[in-house]
Design a protein around this motif. Structure first.
Motif, short mmCIF file in Angstrom:
data_model
loop_
_atom_site.label_atom_id
_atom_site.label_comp_id
_atom_site.label_asym_id
_atom_site.label_seq_id
_atom_site.Cartn_x
_atom_site.Cartn_y
_atom_site.Cartn_z
N MET A 186 33.90 60.99 35.54
CA MET A 186 33.58 61.64 34.28
C MET A 186 32.49 60.85 33.58
O MET A 186 32.74 59.77 33.02
CB MET A 186 34.82 61.75 33.39
N GLN A 187 31.29 61.35 33.65
CA GLN A 187 30.12 60.66 33.10
C GLN A 187 29.86 61.11 31.67
O GLN A 187 29.93 62.29 31.36
CB GLN A 187 28.89 60.93 33.97
N GLY A 188 29.55 60.15 30.82
CA GLY A 188 29.20 60.47 29.44
C GLY A 188 27.70 60.53 29.27
O GLY A 188 26.96 59.67 29.76
N VAL A 189 27.22 61.57 28.61
CA VAL A 189 25.79 61.72 28.38
C VAL A 189 25.55 61.83 26.88
O VAL A 189 26.34 62.46 26.17
CB VAL A 189 25.22 62.95 29.11
N MET A 190 24.47 61.23 26.42
CA MET A 190 24.14 61.24 25.00
C MET A 190 22.65 61.45 24.82
O MET A 190 21.85 61.15 25.72
CB MET A 190 24.53 59.92 24.31
N GLN A 191 22.31 61.95 23.65
CA GLN A 191 20.90 62.11 23.29
C GLN A 191 20.74 61.65 21.85
O GLN A 191 21.32 62.23 20.93
CB GLN A 191 20.46 63.57 23.44
N LEU A 192 19.97 60.59 21.66
CA LEU A 192 19.69 60.05 20.33
C LEU A 192 18.34 60.57 19.87
O LEU A 192 17.35 60.48 20.60
CB LEU A 192 19.69 58.52 20.37
N TYR A 193 18.31 61.12 18.65
CA TYR A 193 17.09 61.74 18.14
C TYR A 193 16.75 61.14 16.78
O TYR A 193 17.60 61.01 15.90
CB TYR A 193 17.28 63.25 18.01
N SER A 194 15.47 60.76 16.63
CA SER A 194 14.96 60.25 15.36
C SER A 194 14.26 61.38 14.62
O SER A 194 13.28 61.94 15.11
CB SER A 194 13.99 59.10 15.61
N VAL A 195 14.77 61.70 13.45
CA VAL A 195 14.18 62.79 12.67
C VAL A 195 12.79 62.40 12.18
O VAL A 195 11.86 63.22 12.18
CB VAL A 195 15.10 63.14 11.48
N GLU A 196 12.63 61.15 11.76
CA GLU A 196 11.33 60.72 11.22
C GLU A 196 10.25 60.72 12.29
O GLU A 196 9.13 61.17 12.07
CB GLU A 196 11.47 59.34 10.60
N LYS A 197 10.59 60.20 13.48
CA LYS A 197 9.59 60.08 14.53
C LYS A 197 9.54 61.31 15.44
O LYS A 197 8.60 61.47 16.21
CB LYS A 197 9.89 58.85 15.38
N GLY A 198 10.55 62.16 15.37
CA GLY A 198 10.59 63.32 16.25
C GLY A 198 10.75 62.92 17.71
O GLY A 198 10.36 63.66 18.62
N ALA A 199 11.33 61.75 17.96
CA ALA A 199 11.47 61.23 19.32
C ALA A 199 12.93 61.30 19.74
O ALA A 199 13.84 61.23 18.91
CB ALA A 199 10.97 59.79 19.39
N THR A 200 13.13 61.39 21.05
CA THR A 200 14.48 61.51 21.58
C THR A 200 14.65 60.52 22.72
O THR A 200 13.68 60.11 23.37
CB THR A 200 14.76 62.94 22.06
N GLN A 201 15.90 60.13 22.96
CA GLN A 201 16.20 59.19 24.03
C GLN A 201 17.53 59.56 24.66
O GLN A 201 18.51 59.80 23.95
CB GLN A 201 16.27 57.76 23.49
N ALA A 202 17.55 59.61 25.99
CA ALA A 202 18.79 59.90 26.72
C ALA A 202 19.54 58.60 26.95
O ALA A 202 18.96 57.58 27.31
CB ALA A 202 18.47 60.57 28.05
N ILE A 203 20.85 58.62 26.73
CA ILE A 203 21.71 57.44 26.84
C ILE A 203 22.96 57.82 27.62
O ILE A 203 23.44 58.95 27.52
CB ILE A 203 22.11 56.91 25.44
N GLU A 204 23.47 56.88 28.39
CA GLU A 204 24.75 57.11 29.06
C GLU A 204 25.85 56.54 28.18
O GLU A 204 25.85 55.35 27.86
CB GLU A 204 24.77 56.44 30.43
N GLY A 205 26.79 57.36 27.80
CA GLY A 205 27.89 56.93 26.95
C GLY A 205 28.88 58.05 26.73
O GLY A 205 28.56 59.23 26.87
N HIS A 206 30.12 57.66 26.38
CA HIS A 206 31.19 58.63 26.19
C HIS A 206 31.51 58.87 24.71
O HIS A 206 31.88 59.97 24.34
CB HIS A 206 32.46 58.17 26.90
#
Length: 1687
Positions: free
Chosen positions: A178-198
């Motif tokens: 069971m893999q955890g997937v995350m997406q962190l998004y910065s509203v100011e920069k409009g940038a996103t980053q994929a992260i592994e986490g539950h």
């Protein structure tokens, strides 16, 4: 170690215990909880969807029937969000209104509340935010990352600033992980980053007192193990802001498959709560990522959580429906951490301001002070939790620190540090002020600190500041709530407003009435506000009547009114008296406008209305009087003053204040008083309240006063609303009576209620000159014929002409009919019609005239209408009928005329001429009528031609119906006549469709063969006809199909083939596909329908195209049984890798790995898929297993060394699970997965390499696995290496020891732990567990171990081990060092041989607070160690109940052993102690010590002791008994005992002390009787005051011992002589005083005489006299004198 834990854990309630909540509804998809306020549960009850809403605090359950798929409650308000499909709705449950609705364009995968006003919506591709405020639609925030493909969204988090957004999901990998997937998004920069986490959360963390940062916390269980990441979110920050180091730490999951499911944070404590799938709770300190606590809190998965504001914890729900609460226990967390991590305990205590670390802070502070480290000492003191070091003692310590050169004053540093980070407390503020005010501008500095809220106000501080700055002192008083000081200062300047505001603010209650009186003198208006506010906010502190009295007495009516208006705003019933007084004052003392205004605002309803009404009537306020009078008599008296009353108000008064009966009485009173003046008013009232009063009653009232004007004007206002015909008639009648003919004309025209017959007869009988009203009635109600008869008979033809020309031309047919009925002339009628012209409706006119058989009369008029161009069918129908009847060329008319109604005219012609009827019907396409007339008259040829031309499916269906007896004739005419004549393909097609619909296949085939095979060239090549012929043959005669297929070429081959397949004609279908070169479809028929794989193979060889080979390969793959090798060969010929998953599955099931390797090598050239590479590796491994001599493993190593996308870990696990350990070793080694590599090496028996791999893996799980394998192999050297890396983790220690012990390896595990004592990271668990093992297996080492390491052991665990193994000395030692002194003492008592030591016992018993144990200890010493009992008692003396000790020891007979102790504690003068000592003294015959004891300590039962001693054999003890009787006033017993022992002096002393005459005289008689003359004389001396002289003299005379009594008698005579002399002197003085008063002058004497004068003269004492002289010689009432001369 303390048994306390750092959390509070409880079950709030059970969801399934609530009514209507089923256990089946407790799932992740049906339960939602967005906050700690509400829980939503979806359910289906009786096929109806419901939403159950549970309020967490009260467990109140609300059920709503809602057709929704999901529901979530707003986190703070009763707002419910619902989702049905893609439609979202938001409802306010309290207002029961829908707030917003929106439908998304794509499916919604997840949604939640971001905050109280914003919803987050997650779709397949994007994330949206939808604000609850305004009318905005959801706005897209960001697009989802591709790593969410196939993932389930489980959470969405937003930081406090809403600048960072985090989407969280789960997805299962191919290996089941069971893999955890995350997406962190910065509203100011409009940038996103994929992260592994539950699981993850944002936290606001305070890095310093002035700076707070945002942390992101992420937890995951990856292939490399569990990890917790904590870091600051990126972004700009102040230059001086502190920075936090990024933290990464391991999460020790209990099992590999466990993973985080929820994370919440406590910002108060700076702690992270982590919940896992298996129900474990992990607590981490955020800034250091240090594990604080771990435990399992639920056996079921907690699938939803939310912050729990009440406890700064979390609330969660598990699958069994438990609603659980977890929070930090502020009272235990610091003590808990102190034992294991003191530094962390200090950090958390400081951060969260918690107690429990007081000793640590104090120790640190004192240490820094001793070292002279001022900065750190100040820092510790300033940040100490709950201000434990911010005391006067700390300031004194800092003051005593010597200041080094160049060093700042410690106090200055201390104050500056606190001011920078917080606020000074009370005594710190005072201390600073005393220092600062000694310097210039010191008061300004204090004011600055005050404005910055850096100091604490107090009365002391204010007093210090007062001489320097009174305004600042007032602020300080205010802040310190020095109420009296503040009020005193404000009163001094007269600022009562601020006094009142301050009193309200601080809830202080001075003498408000006093303040009010003062304020009245200063500012009257302010006094009003003051009194009103006090009355409203401080009930009971002032009496409003007193306030009003003060105002009225001071002629302040305006202020009294303002005050009462202010306090009576709420119109309460209890204020009735004050309301009355307010109105009374203003009606009596103010202008009437004031009272009128007050009453007009309707502010009050509870005053004395009768009293106020009388006052209003007196001052002429008739309107207010009427409002307040309640009796009808009063109202009748006042209401006639209409000239003073507002008419509009009076009208409303009737409706609002009077009943129906009262209104009618008052209205009659008004009419009777002055009908002319009041008629308009009465009419207006009657009009407005007509429904309430009843029109009939009102009409009767007007009729009683003969007022037709009243009736008319009353009804004129309501007539349009009346539904009573009689009333409308009354109105018409009254209008006629008063000549209102226009109104009669209007009402007859517009009203629908009146009785038309009655009104008609009334108007006819009224003889009106204008017949318009009558015309209105007759026209409206259908009396036109009667009207025409009336007007024609009365020669009023002009009204007839006017009626149809100008009034209602539409009624011309009725008028013409009536005129025909009265035999009016045709010329008149014709002229009338022509004058009306085209305004007359044609159809009704024709009907009226035709009904009377006079249709020809209309020909001129009709032809005129036709010439005018009218298209109305009725006109043309009538003309057609006239031409048919007159035979005026009807054929031409019927064919050429476009406007007549074919059905009407055709019907008219059916019996006259069927041919004309067919013409009419054909022109109008009247299908059913044509069928009827043609079949009835055998006109089948005309019908056939019509059918072909008509092309109407319904018509064909009608004539081709089996029930139609003429069907055969019609079909023959169609085939023989109509179709051969036809040249139109559409007509042919329509006919063919009709035959098909009628299910006439044989007739259709013959027809189509004639057309297609033998017809004209247009039809032979017609594709539709060819298709139809083949399809009909397929359906009706399949044997003909093959022939048609060979002869025809223009048909639609693919479609025909598909139909042939559906009908089972597979060979024909194959022929068609092959003929049309559709090879894929052709081979598909061979495979799917004919089922001949061999024939398909031959066909593929002939065609030899990839697509055909691909279809063949898939067919071979799906065959039964599958032809796997052949299928792979075919697919390789096709170069087709599309079905690689199916090929892999089939090949693996069949074991064709060699062929599969070839196929996969081909497939990976075309498709880049990690699955292909993964399966290729697995195939290499399987080949190696099948053929050990092959080079498959070498090929495998070559492949994984080359670029590939294989899931090497997954295939390695797969190989491992299937026992291919060498292959798995290669794979794990390649990816550096040392934990799994170690597992493989274990299976291969290579333990040394396994230990090396475990070292690199550095995972608890791996170390345990290798250790277990080594133990099973009895390789304890490598097992010990593993164990040393395990035991440093406290949670794993117990399992390790159990494993060793369960297999009997006791020495080995002891050796392991002994070696572990010296490793870095050795914790208490190691020392504790080793001690337990010593207790079990090597008890001789136990005492030495615990004496050396007891501070590093969990003593509570060792206690049980020692008790279980009967190590009593060691147990006692541990009890003493864990502050369990009671248990230590009990142990020594219960096991004295092994555990007792006198010094240890006495030291321990001092600490015992259980008093029962003290007494048990005494008994223990008496029984076992009597020589030391005094030592014990000396130790216990301050805490003992000495009486209990004495009683209990006396029972055992051991009093002599504790005599020394009893004598020491006798100073307490306790009865039991005294009794015990007396008993000892008596037994020892120590009478002197006994007497001394009794004299000093008399708190015991003296009579009992006296009785005990009175029979003692020793005289001194009996003498003590007599003495005790004496001191207890038992004089008779004492004297008796003294006489018995001949102790006569004691007897005399006792008699004298008793002061009892009888006792004294009895003793005197005893002496006389026993010839004790000397004693007789001595007794007279000793008892002189109590022996009567006559008794003494008589005894002496009788016994001839007068000499012995003579001294006594001399003294008596002397006393009596003195008394007589004194009385004589007093009488002489009184007489002299009386004579002196008698000779005083008259004018000097008062009329009042003091009675005391006469009382004194008479010898009685007076209240004005002084007390008798002291020491006088007279006897008092007791006969007692001053004594006599000694002899």
């Amino acid at each position: 170690m303390s048994q306390q834990i750092p959390i509070q854990f409880s079950e709030l309630f059970q969801l399934t215990s609530l009514p209507g909540i089923s256990p089946n509804t407790i799932t992740f998809s049906t339960v939602s909880m967005q906050s700690d306020k509400f829980i939503c549960i979806r359910d289906v009850i009786n096929e109806a969807k419901v939403i159950n809403i549970v309020e967490v605090e009260t467990q109140k359950l609300t059920t709503n029937k809602v057709n929704a798929e999901s529901a979530i409650m707003n986190p703070s308000t009763k707002v419910l969000a619902l989702r049905a499909g893609n439609t979202l709705q938001i409802y306010n449950l309290e207002m029961k209104t829908k707030m917003k609705q929106y439908t998304m364009n794509e499916p919604i995968l997840y949604w939640c509340w971001v905050n109280a006003s914003t919803l987050a919506i997650v779709t397949k591709g994007s994330v949206y935010h939808w604000s609850m405020e305004g009318n905005e639609d959801p706005k897209k925030v960001f697009d989802k990352h591709t790593n969410f493909e196939g993932a389930t969204i489980i959470n969405y988090r937003v930081d406090k600033s809403e600048k960072w957004l985090l989407l969280i999901g789960l997805k299962r990998t191919d290996t089941g992980f069971m893999q955890g997937v995350m997406q962190l998004y910065s509203v100011e920069k409009g940038a996103t980053q994929a992260i592994e986490g539950h699981a993850a959360a944002f936290m606001e963390y305070r890095l310093s007192p002035t700076y707070t940062t945002t942390l992101i916390c992420i937890a995951a269980n990856t292939q490399q193990g569990g990890k917790l990441f904590v870091m600051e979110v990126p972004g700009p920050k102040p230059a001086d802001a502190p920075k936090m180091q990024r933290r990464v730490t391991q999460i020790p999951f209990p099992v590999n498959t466990d993973f985080p499911v929820a994370m919440q944070v406590s910002e108060k404590h700076g702690i992270i709560y982590l919940i896992t799938k298996t129900g474990f709770l992990f607590l981490y300190e955020a800034s250091t990522a240090t594990l604080i606590y771990k435990n399992r809190i639920s056996a079921e998965t907690i699938f939803v959580t939310a912050p729990y504001g009440a406890t700064n914890g979390l609330i969660g729900i598990n699958k069994s429906g438990q609603v659980l609460s977890v929070s930090i226990d502020d009272s235990t967390i610091i003590p808990f951490l102190t034992e294991s991590n003191a530094q962390l305990a200090i950090q958390i205590a400081s951060y969260a301001n918690l107690g429990g670390a007081d000793d640590l802070y104090i120790r640190q502070f004192n240490q820094f002070v001793q070292q002279g480290d001022v900065q750190n000492a100040v820092k510790v003191a300033a940040t100490s939790p709950q201000g434990i070091l911010r005391t006067q003692e700390t300031i004194q310590k800092l003051r005593r620190i010597s200041i080094q050169p160049g060093q700042k004053n410690p106090l200055s540093v201390y104050f500056q540090t606190i001011i920078e980070t917080g606020k000074l407390n009370t005594f710190e503020s005072v201390e600073l002020a005393q220092i600062v005010l000694q310097k210039p501008q010191g008061v300004n500095y204090i004011e600055k600190l005050m404005n910055e809220d850096k100091i604490e106000g107090s009365e002391t501080l204010g007093d210090i500041i007062q001489p320097y700055n009174p305004d600042l002192a007032l602020k300080i008083y205010l802040k310190g709530q020095a109420h009296d000081k503040i009020i005193d200062n404000l009163l001094r300047v007269g600022d009562f407003e601020r006094v009142l505001a301050y009193c309200d603010k601080v809830n202080y209650d001075p003498d408000y009435l006093y303040l009010f009186r003062k304020l009245v003198q200063i500012n009257r208006d302010a006094a009003v506000k003051f009194a009103a506010r006090v009355y409203e906010t401080k009930p009971g502190f002032i009496d409003p009547n007193t306030i009003v009295d003060i105002f009225v007495q001071g002629q302040m009516i305006k202020q009294a009114t303002a005050f009462l208006l202010e306090i009576l705003k709420e119109d309460k019933e209890e204020d009735a008296e004050l309301q009355t007084r307010l109105l009374d004052i203003n009606l009596m003392y103010s202008p009437v406008q004031v009272a009128d205004s007050i009453l007009g605002q309707n502010m009050f309803s509870h005053y004395n209305k009768q009293h106020v009404a009388q006052l209003c009537e007196k001052v002429g306020l008739y309107q207010r009087a009427l409002e307040n009078y309640s009796s009808l008599a009063d109202r009748k008296r006042v209401i006639v003053n209409t000239q003073y009353l507002n008419a509009e108000w009076l009208v409303n008064f009737f409706g609002n204040n009077l009943s129906q009966e009262e209104t009618l009485i008052c209205l009659r009173e008004l009419l009777q008083n002055n009908i002319r003046q009041n008629l308009n008013l009465v009419v207006e009232v009657a009009h407005k309240y007509s429904n309430e009063l009843g029109p009939n009653e009102l009409i009767r009232m007007f009729e009683d006063f003969h007022s037709f004007d009243g009736i008319f004007y009353y009804l004129s206002g309501v007539v349009d609303e009346l539904q009573d015909a009689d009333l409308v008639f009354k109105y018409i009648e009254s209008a006629v009576k008063i000549g209102q003919l226009p109104e009669v004309e209007r009402i007859t025209r517009e009203n629908d209620v009146y009785d038309s017959v009655k009104v008609k007869e009334f108007l006819k009988s009224s003889g009106l000159k204008n017949q318009t009203p009558l015309i209105n009635v007759c026209d409206k109600h259908g009396f036109v014929e009667e009207l025409v008869h009336y007007l024609y008979s009365n020669k009023l033809n002009q009204y007839i002409d006017s009626y149809i020309k100008t009034r209602n031309p539409l009624k011309t047919p009725n008028v013409i009919g009536a005129l025909l009925d009265v035999d009016a002339s045709e010329d008149y009628i014709t002229g009338l019609l022509m004058s009306v012209g085209n305004m007359c409706p044609i159809e009704p006119l024709v009907a009226e005239v035709e009904k009377r058989n006079r249709l020809k009369l209309l020909r001129p008029w009709l032809e005129a209408r036709v010439n005018e161009g009218t298209e109305e069918p009725a006109a043309h129908n009538a003309i057609a009928k006239i031409y048919i009847d007159t035979n005026n060329n009807p054929d031409q008319f019927l064919r050429e005329n476009q406007y007549y109604d074919s059905r009407v005219v055709g019907k008219y012609c059916e019996k006259r001429d069927p041919h004309l009827s067919f013409i009419a019907y054909e022109r109008g396409q009247c299908d059913e009528e044509i069928v009827h007339v043609t079949t009835a008259n055998s006109m089948f040829k005309q019908l056939a031609r019509y059918l072909v031309r008509r092309q109407n499916d319904n018509l064909w269906r009608l004539v081709l119906d089996e029930e139609n007896e003429h069907r055969r004739q019609i079909i023959d005419q169609v085939v023989q006549t109509a179709l051969p004549e036809c040249q139109d393909a559409d007509e042919v097609s329509s006919t063919v469709r009709a035959f098909m619909a009628a299910d006439l296949p044989n007739e259709l085939i013959e027809l189509l063969e004639q057309i297609v095979l033998h017809g004209n060239s247009n039809f032979k090549t017609n594709k539709s006809l060819q298709n139809l012929l083949i399809l009909t043959a397929i359906k009706a005669d399949p044997d003909r199909v093959k022939g048609y297929l060979e002869k025809l070429d223009q048909y639609d081959g693919p479609d025909i083939a598909q139909i042939a397949i559906e009908k089972g004609l597979y060979e024909e279908a194959f022929y068609i596909y092959n003929k049309f070169d559709l090879h894929e479809d052709a081979i598909g028929v061979l495979i799917r329908n004919i089922g001949d794989i061999d024939r398909a193979t031959d066909f593929a060889d002939n065609i030899a195209t990839p697509s055909v080979w691909s279809l063949l390969g898939n067919a071979q793959l799906n065959a039964t049984p599958p032809l796997i090798a052949e299928a792979i060969e075919s697919l390789m010929k096709a170069n087709d890798s599309n079905t690689y998953r199916q090929v892999i599955t089939a090949a693996e099931q069949g074991g064709y790995y060699t062929e599969l390797i070839r196929y996969l090598l081909m497939a990976r050239q075309q498709t880049q898929d990690s699955f292909i590479d993964t399966e290729l590796i697995y195939s290499y491994a399987k080949c190696s297993e099948q053929d050990e001599g092959s080079n498959s493993l070498a090929d495998l190593e070559d492949f994984i060394s080359s670029p590939n996308t294989a899931q090497i870990l997954a295939v390695g696990e797969r190989c491992f699970d299937e026992g291919m350990y060498e292959a798995s070793r290669i794979l794990f080694s390649h990816i550096n997965n040392y934990s799994r590599l170690a597992s493989a090496l274990i299976k291969l028996g290579r333990y040394r390499e396994a230990v090396a791999a475990a070292t690199k893996a550095n995972s608890i799980k791996t170390w345990k696995e290798v250790m277990v394998a080594c133990i099973e192999a009895k390789d304890f050297r490598y097992a010990q290496s593993c164990g040393l890396n395990i035991i440093i983790h406290a949670d794993e220690l117990d399992d390790l020891i159990f494993y060793y012990e369960s297999r009997g390896y006791f020495d080995e595990v002891i050796a392991l732990l002994e070696k572990g004592l010296g490793i870095e990271g050795a914790h208490k668990g190691i020392f504790t567990s080793l001690a337990i093992l010593y207790a079990k297996y090597k008890s001789e080492k136990m005492m030495d171990h615990i004496q050396r390491y007891y501070r590093r052991c969990f003593i509570q665990k060792l206690l049980g081990a020692c008790e279980q193994n009967e190590l009593w000395a060691e147990l006692c030692f541990l009890y003493r060092h864990s502050d369990e002194y009671d248990l230590a003492v009990r142990t020594m008592i219960d096991h004295p041989v092994e555990a007792w030591d006198h010094n240890t016992f006495t030291e321990t018993i001092r600490q015992v607070v259980n008093m029962e144990l003290h007494y048990r200890s005494i008994q223990f010493y008496l029984d076992e160690h009597p020589q030391h009992v005094i030592d014990l008692l000396q130790v216990l003396t301050p805490n003992l109940d000495h009486e209990r000790v004495a009683r209990e020891v006396e029972k055992t007979g051991d009093l002599p052993l504790i005599k020394e102790y009893l004598e020491v504690v006798q100073d307490n003068n306790l009865p039991a102690v005294n009794d015990a000592l007396h008993k000892l003294y008596i037994e020892e015959e120590d009478y002197e010590t006994l007497r001394n004891s009794i004299e000093q300590f008399r708190n015991f039962d003296q009579i009992v002791l006296a009785k005990k001693l009175e029979k003692h054999e020793l005289l001194e003890f009996r003498r003590i008994s007599a003495w005790m009787y004496r001191i207890n006033k038992k004089y008779a017993e004492s004297i008796s005992l003294s006489k018995q022992d001949k102790l006569y002096q004691d007897a005399m002393d006792t008699a004298a002390e008793s002061q009892d005459r009888d006792i004294s005289e009895d003793l005197l008689r005893f002496f006389v009787e026993n010839k004790l003359n000397a004693c007789f004389a001595a007794c007279l001396y000793n008892c002189y005051s109590f022996i009567r002289p006559d008794v003494a003299l008589e005894l002496a005379w009788r016994n001839n011992i007068q000499d012995m009594v003579m001294p006594f008698m001399i003294q008596v005579l002397r006393e009596y002589t003195n008394k007589v002399d004194k009385l004589g002197e007093k009488q002489e003085a009184a007489a002299a005083n009386a004579n002196h008063n008698a000779f005083q002058p008259d004018e000097m004497q008062s009329e009042y005489s003091d009675p005391s004068v006469y009382y004194s003269a008479a010898g009685y004492p007076s209240e004005h006299m002084g007390p008798p002289p002291m020491g006088g010689g007279y006897y008092d009432q007791g006969g007692q004198g001053s004594g006599f001369i000694n002899f």
